[in-house]
Scaffold this motif. Structure first.
Motif, short mmCIF file in Angstrom:
data_model
loop_
_atom_site.label_atom_id
_atom_site.label_comp_id
_atom_site.label_asym_id
_atom_site.label_seq_id
_atom_site.Cartn_x
_atom_site.Cartn_y
_atom_site.Cartn_z
N ILE A 146 0.96 -1.21 -0.08
CA ILE A 146 0.15 -0.03 -0.07
C ILE A 146 0.98 1.13 -0.05
O ILE A 146 0.61 2.02 -0.83
N THR A 147 1.81 1.31 0.86
CA THR A 147 2.80 2.40 0.81
C THR A 147 3.30 2.64 -0.40
O THR A 147 3.58 3.96 -0.83
N ALA A 148 3.83 1.61 -0.98
CA ALA A 148 4.49 1.66 -2.43
C ALA A 148 3.85 2.41 -3.45
O ALA A 148 4.21 2.93 -4.38
N GLY A 149 2.42 2.18 -3.45
CA GLY A 149 1.57 2.62 -4.38
C GLY A 149 0.98 3.96 -4.03
O GLY A 149 0.25 4.44 -4.82
N THR A 150 1.31 4.46 -2.87
CA THR A 150 0.74 5.86 -2.63
C THR A 150 1.46 6.84 -3.16
O THR A 150 2.69 6.88 -3.47
N VAL A 151 0.41 7.67 -3.93
CA VAL A 151 0.93 8.83 -4.81
C VAL A 151 0.48 10.05 -3.75
O VAL A 151 -0.55 10.53 -3.56
N GLU A 152 1.73 10.95 -3.54
CA GLU A 152 1.22 12.14 -2.86
C GLU A 152 0.75 13.38 -3.84
O GLU A 152 1.05 13.42 -5.07
N PRO A 153 -0.12 14.03 -3.43
CA PRO A 153 -0.79 15.08 -4.20
C PRO A 153 0.30 16.27 -4.66
O PRO A 153 1.45 16.38 -3.81
#
Length: 74
Positions: A58-65
């Motif tokens: 999940i963390t690896a796929g998180t995209v910051e705005p």
């Protein structure tokens, strides 16, 4: 070359529990396992996903705005 195996820590989740955590159908975690995109553990014929492996996925796929700067048009 020696490979280092990391031991899964924490709770082992069933495919159904992982799907619930990801808010998807059970088919998606099964596909991740089949494509070797997530760490999993075989216990006999059962498959379990370590909780920390799911969190890493999940963390690896998180995209910051993206922050847009509003400047004056000159």
């Amino acid at each position: 070359m020696a490979t280092t195996k990391t031991r899964p820590t924490g709770r082992l989740l069933t495919v159904a529990q992982a799907a619930e955590r990801l808010n998807t159908s059970e088919r998606y975690p099964r596909r991740l396992i089949e494509e070797r995109r997530i760490t999993f553990v075989r216990i006999g014929r059962h498959v379990r996903i370590p909780e920390n492996a799911l969190e890493e996925f999940i963390t690896a796929g998180t995209v910051e705005p993206v922050r847009l700067r509003m400047g004056r048009a000159a």
